[in-house]
Design a protein around this motif. Sequence first.
Motif, PDB file in Angstrom:
ATOM      1  N   THR A 129      46.583 -19.766 -33.267  1.00 51.18           N
ATOM      2  CA  THR A 129      47.931 -19.641 -33.833  1.00 51.18           C
ATOM      3  C   THR A 129      47.988 -19.289 -35.312  1.00 51.18           C
ATOM      4  N   LYS A 187      49.704 -10.420 -37.666  1.00 48.42           N
ATOM      5  CA  LYS A 187      50.936 -11.056 -38.145  1.00 48.42           C
ATOM      6  C   LYS A 187      51.446 -11.994 -37.060  1.00 48.42           C
ATOM      7  N   ASP A 237      54.398 -14.906 -36.015  1.00 49.20           N
ATOM      8  CA  ASP A 237      55.648 -15.643 -36.192  1.00 49.20           C
ATOM      9  C   ASP A 237      55.715 -16.605 -35.009  1.00 49.20           C
ATOM     10  N   ARG A 250      56.965 -19.021 -32.928  1.00 46.51           N
ATOM     11  CA  ARG A 250      58.174 -19.714 -32.467  1.00 46.51           C
ATOM     12  C   ARG A 250      58.672 -18.956 -31.246  1.00 46.51           C
ATOM     13  N   GLY A 274      59.476 -15.295 -31.448  1.00 45.51           N
ATOM     14  CA  GLY A 274      58.631 -14.713 -32.492  1.00 45.51           C
ATOM     15  C   GLY A 274      57.517 -13.886 -31.875  1.00 45.51           C
ATOM     16  N   THR A 275      56.762 -13.191 -32.725  1.00 43.98           N
ATOM     17  CA  THR A 275      55.712 -12.309 -32.223  1.00 43.98           C
ATOM     18  C   THR A 275      54.377 -12.530 -32.927  1.00 43.98           C
ATOM     19  N   LYS A 297      50.779  -6.835 -28.855  1.00 43.11           N
ATOM     20  CA  LYS A 297      51.693  -7.872 -29.344  1.00 43.11           C
ATOM     21  C   LYS A 297      51.940  -8.913 -28.264  1.00 43.11           C
TER      22      LYS A 297
END
Length: 159
Positions: free
Chosen positions: A22, A42, A44, A46, A49-50, A66
């Motif tokens: 994570t 990257k 995010d 939640r 999120g991605t 992704k």
Amino acid sequence: MKPFEIARVVDAPRERVWQAWTEPARLKQWWGPKGFKVHTCKVDLRPGGTFLYGMKAPDGSDMWGKFVYREVTAPERLVFVVSFSDPKGGTTHHPGMENWPLKILSTVEFSDVSGKTRVTIRWTPHEAPEIERKTFDEGRESMKQGWGGTLDQLAAYLK
């Protein structure tokens, strides 16, 4: 359709394995098939999120992917829809397999096993037409090899 499933026990406590899955700085160290090197990562973390990542393949080409997170239950479970993508996070088809599912529902569970952690991954084609489901079903050996290599890298990173 029966999901694809693979599990591995890694020699690290669950909290540390969760962090490896994570946190961008940790993901960059091990994520992806053997021979690939993550250059963009990257996260995010939640629901909604991605995780957007870019990797350099052994042949020098770029590959993007992704996750779109649906469930984040630390340190027990991640549920997300995984797909190939472009550098901006747009969903794309597999670069070399036209009929591979555009989206795959992925569940990753982390369970404590005497101070070690069992990582269990389940994949199911998501909103996929029959041709994509068939391609997925025929690709089980390839998924086993790909995930096996990725989990080898996770285990090595956690040592």
